[in-house]
Design a protein around this motif. Structure first.
Motif, short mmCIF file in Angstrom:
data_model
loop_
_atom_site.label_atom_id
_atom_site.label_comp_id
_atom_site.label_asym_id
_atom_site.label_seq_id
_atom_site.Cartn_x
_atom_site.Cartn_y
_atom_site.Cartn_z
N UNK A 1 110.60 63.01 18.54
CA UNK A 1 109.19 63.06 18.91
C UNK A 1 109.14 63.35 20.40
N UNK A 2 108.41 64.39 20.77
CA UNK A 2 108.43 64.85 22.16
C UNK A 2 107.03 65.19 22.66
N UNK A 3 106.93 65.33 23.98
CA UNK A 3 105.73 65.88 24.60
C UNK A 3 106.11 67.23 25.21
N UNK A 4 105.17 68.17 25.16
CA UNK A 4 105.39 69.46 25.79
C UNK A 4 105.07 69.33 27.27
N UNK A 5 106.11 69.35 28.10
CA UNK A 5 105.94 69.14 29.53
C UNK A 5 105.52 70.42 30.24
N UNK B 1 110.01 73.26 28.26
CA UNK B 1 110.55 71.96 28.68
C UNK B 1 109.85 70.86 27.88
N UNK B 2 110.65 70.00 27.26
CA UNK B 2 110.12 68.91 26.45
C UNK B 2 110.67 67.58 26.98
N UNK B 3 109.97 66.50 26.65
CA UNK B 3 110.46 65.17 27.00
C UNK B 3 110.26 64.23 25.82
N UNK B 4 111.27 63.45 25.54
CA UNK B 4 111.20 62.50 24.43
C UNK B 4 110.01 61.56 24.61
N UNK B 5 109.33 61.28 23.49
CA UNK B 5 108.15 60.42 23.53
C UNK B 5 108.42 59.17 22.72
#
Length: 218
Positions: free
Chosen positions: A108-112, A132-136
């Motif tokens: 599960x990620x956010x689109x950074x 670029x994504x970051x784990x949520x």
């Protein structure tokens, strides 16, 4: 061979590589006359980066979900993810049996961030998008539980959650353009449950679904 999904989007051409970093949150302190010490803490959220090519014409080696889609479709979907400010699912399926038996990526990620890269060698037909994504990690439940407990109504809140869970239907009829990711999100409220849907319904994959087929949701 790989299949890359982001928020239900299948990228037609899988990136050549993906970089998944897990950074520590350790802190270094300097003590008077004692030098430095390192405080070890839990690992931080994963950061994912990759560059994907979006074709402007149909290539025989590309994968298309529901047919060939124009470049603007993918750009619009990415812009929508940023505007909605909601986490999405990032999935990498590995078709290599040996590798797939070890692990697949499901985060599960956010689109950074994303930016478009145009290359003259593509003759203006294709583009590259750097993503670029970051784990949520959703901490809302824990925070809510603490707030409710302080208010002295924990029992009431939990009963509400249990009653809302009873309204989930037990079956679903597959419609055009459905994928297990979309079904899990809309019907169960959790994209990560797509794997369980595939397992309990004995489906060969999460994308090529028979329209009109009734599947179990639990």
């Amino acid at each position: 061979m790989y299949s890359f999904y982001l928020g239900g989007i299948l990228f037609p051409i899988a990136p050549a590589k993906v970089d998944i970093k897990t950074k520590n949150q350790n802190k270094t302190l300097t003590l008077i006359n004692e030098g430095e010490i390192n405080l070890l803490k839990d690992a931080g959220l994963k950061e994912i980066t990759f560059t994907v090519m979006i074709p402007g014409r149909k290539y025989p080696f590309a994968k298309y979900l529901g047919g060939f889609l124009p470049i603007q479709y993918y750009i619009s979907m990415l812009e929508s993810m940023k505007k909605l400010k909601r986490p999405v699912q990032f999935i990498v399926l590995r078709n290599n049996r040996t590798l797939a038996s070890i692990y697949n990526t499901n985060l599960t990620v956010s689109l950074e961030d994303f930016h478009i890269i145009e290359d003259a060698e593509s003759l203006g037909e294709d583009i590259n998008i750097s993503i670029s994504l970051k784990e949520y990690q959703n901490q809302t439940g824990k925070l809510l539980k603490k707030l409710v407990s302080v208010a002295g109504v924990t029992k009431f809140a939990l009963s509400k959650v249990r009653s809302s869970n009873k309204n989930i239907p037990k079956t679903y009829t597959i419609k055009k353009d459905d994928t297990l990711l979309l079904i899990a999100k809309k019907q169960l409220g959790d994209e990560k449950k797509w794997e369980n849907l595939m397992k309990i319904n004995n489906l060969p994959n999460a994308v090529d679904l028979d329209i009109g087929r009734v599947i179990r949701l639990e």
